[in-house]
Design a protein around this motif. Structure first.
Motif, PDB file in Angstrom:
ATOM      1  N   GLU A  92       0.841  -1.186   0.000  1.00  0.00           N
ATOM      2  CA  GLU A  92       0.000   0.000   0.000  1.00  0.00           C
ATOM      3  C   GLU A  92       0.881   1.243   0.000  1.00  0.00           C
ATOM      4  N   LEU A 105      -1.656   6.596  -9.294  1.00  0.00           N
ATOM      5  CA  LEU A 105      -2.098   5.445 -10.081  1.00  0.00           C
ATOM      6  C   LEU A 105      -0.988   4.545 -10.614  1.00  0.00           C
ATOM      7  N   TYR A 108      -0.789   0.943  -9.282  1.00  0.00           N
ATOM      8  CA  TYR A 108      -1.592  -0.179  -9.758  1.00  0.00           C
ATOM      9  C   TYR A 108      -0.825  -1.047 -10.749  1.00  0.00           C
ATOM     10  N   SER A 113      -1.784  -1.094  -3.873  1.00  0.00           N
ATOM     11  CA  SER A 113      -3.039  -0.370  -3.648  1.00  0.00           C
ATOM     12  C   SER A 113      -2.740   1.023  -3.120  1.00  0.00           C
ATOM     13  N   HIS A 349     -10.195   9.894  -4.757  1.00  0.00           N
ATOM     14  CA  HIS A 349     -10.899   8.755  -4.154  1.00  0.00           C
ATOM     15  C   HIS A 349     -12.361   8.679  -4.583  1.00  0.00           C
ATOM     16  N   GLN A 354     -11.326   4.165  -8.648  1.00  0.00           N
ATOM     17  CA  GLN A 354     -10.905   3.784  -7.294  1.00  0.00           C
ATOM     18  C   GLN A 354     -11.934   2.894  -6.591  1.00  0.00           C
ATOM     19  N   ILE A 367      -7.993  -1.601  -7.565  1.00  0.00           N
ATOM     20  CA  ILE A 367      -7.503  -1.012  -6.321  1.00  0.00           C
ATOM     21  C   ILE A 367      -7.391  -2.044  -5.200  1.00  0.00           C
ATOM     22  N   ARG A 376     -11.047   0.821  -0.407  1.00  0.00           N
ATOM     23  CA  ARG A 376     -11.855   1.816  -1.112  1.00  0.00           C
ATOM     24  C   ARG A 376     -12.470   2.814  -0.124  1.00  0.00           C
TER      25      ARG A 376
END
Length: 443
Positions: A92, A105, A108, A113, A349, A354, A367, A376
């Motif tokens: 993360e 991004l 990803y 995440s 978000h 997302q 995500i 999320r």
């Protein structure tokens, strides 16, 4: 109210009758830039690396860093920084929600995440007080964005990162050349990555670059997408057996026309952004004490600066203007002859990407494709970030110090703020969405 004071929206004279486009022209391209670019073309050196390596050395020296690595754009510079810091499957990263999408991004693509955090309502950068409770055993890095040129509060962020053994990636795409308490932004974290595309304050046409003092981060990024440089010069032991082919199958090198232009731009950059800084501060000094609007800039004497003031904005305080919407306020300013608009980046978000988009065919939203938990974040989860687009507005981005002209632009904002009561009857409020996912303007 006499005719001079009346708002242009209601028939009064404009504060700015005719725009001087030279006040905003950027980048400054001279014969020296043109000659450098043409030489690359004549030498047939477009796809080489010699000029790029020279640019990297000069860029690293400018910032006092050990390494610089150039990329074909800022998004890939950030991807290289993520990979260099070891971001991978199941990890993360923590990133502010109010930013351009490239700040987050690329994670990803590496199987990681994104956990979005709040921004400070004054700096508009990552709020140090909203980081620590988001850290888990999967957190690998904190992404700090020096948003709209304003330096983030790096000291407490670095302390949190050190406490939890996390990497810090600075996104300097809005703030090249800026300072945080006397230190250049991009040199404080583990790696500083940035865009150098034509719309930025450090503009070379198209490109990106990162700087670091960590050889492993530098060489991992080379391994990911710089195939011709993933060679016997690599010193990181676990990379050496695999030299020859890029790990990611990517091809990230910078075009050498951009590198050549970058070398010329670098020679004059500090001087040029010094003039921008003088001009922008003149604008805000002219508006000091005007109700409803505040400068988005560091405190004077703090040792922090805005760099080139990319995408300059102001704070809007509707409570001081009878609740007048920022949309109506901007309408009145535009009528005065000054291009402006409400908002900034819509919080990331909130985008469907997302929440529901399966980019790579995992059979679940990307995500959470490799996540150990559902990260999320629904609407309402980041209230400061979600409210901020209605509390900021664009201001002119002056590239030259011309006090008389700058003052006229400032007067347009002053007129709208001081005569807010006349604007209230026609105020229909803000639209459901204020701002956009990016700042791209097609001409």
């Amino acid at each position: 109210m006499n005719a001079v004071e009346q708002l242009a929206l209601f028939g009064g004279p404009k504060a700015v009758v005719e725009q001087d486009e030279s006040l905003f022209k950027w980048p400054i391209i001279t014969e020296e830039d043109e000659a450098a670019a043409v030489q690359v073309l004549r030498d047939g050196a477009m796809s080489g690396t010699d000029i790029t390596k020279a640019f990297e050395r000069e860029f690293a020296d400018w910032l006092g860093m050990s390494y610089a690595l150039a990329f074909n754009n800022g998004t890939n510079a950030l991807l290289g920084a993520f990979y260099g810091c070891g971001v991978g499957v199941g990890d993360e990263i923590i990133c502010p929600s109010v930013t351009y999408w490239a700040s987050a991004l690329p994670a990803y693509s590496l199987g990681a995440s994104v956990v979005f955090a709040e921004i400070d309502p004054v700096t508009l950068c990552l709020d140090p007080n909203d980081i620590e409770h988001r850290i888990t055993d999967k957190t690998k890095a904190i992404v700090v964005v020096h948003y709209l040129g304003h330096p983030a509060d790096m000291d407490p962020i670095m302390a949190i990162a050190k406490k939890h053994n996390l990497k810090v990636i600075e996104d300097v795409s809005h703030a090249q050349g800026g300072y945080y308490k006397g230190r250049r932004v991009g040199t404080i974290g583990d790696v500083g990555a940035m865009s150098l595309m034509a719309g930025k304050s450090f503009a070379i046409g198209e490109g990106g670059i990162f700087v670091t003092n960590d050889e492993e981060i530098y060489e991992r990024a080379i391994a990911l997408g710089h195939y011709e440089r993933f060679n016997a010069d690599i010193r990181t032991p676990y990379l050496q057996p695999h030299i020859g082919l890029p790990y990611g199958g990517y091809k990230f090198r910078m075009h050498q026309v951009s590198s050549a232009v970058g070398r010329v731009q670098l020679k004059y950059y500090d001087e040029r952004i010094g003039e921008i800084d003088k001009a922008m501060n003149r604008f805000w000094d002219r508006l000091e004490g005007v109700p409803g609007i505040r400068p988005h800039r560091p405190e004077k004497g703090s040792g922090s600066t805005m760099g080139g003031w990319y995408a300059a904005h102001g704070h809007y305080v509707p409570e001081e203007l009878g609740g007048l919407s920022v949309t109506r306020f901007c309408e009145a300013v535009r009528a005065e002859g000054v291009p402006t608009q409400a908002g900034c980046n819509i919080p990331l978000h909130l985008h469907p990407l997302q929440h529901e988009v399966d980019v790579y065919g995992h059979g679940k939203p990307t995500i959470i494709a490799n996540a150990s938990r559902d990260v999320r974040q629904p609407k309402g989860s980041l209230p400061v970030s979600e409210a901020i687009p209605e509390r900021v507005f664009w201001i002119p981005w002056f590239k030259h110090y011309r006090p008389e002209q700058i003052d006229r632009y400032a007067d347009a904002f002053r007129k709208a703020a001081l005569q807010y009561e006349a604007l209230l009857p026609g105020d229909t409020g803000n639209p459901e969405t204020v701002g956009g996912w990016n700042f791209f303007r097609q001409k």
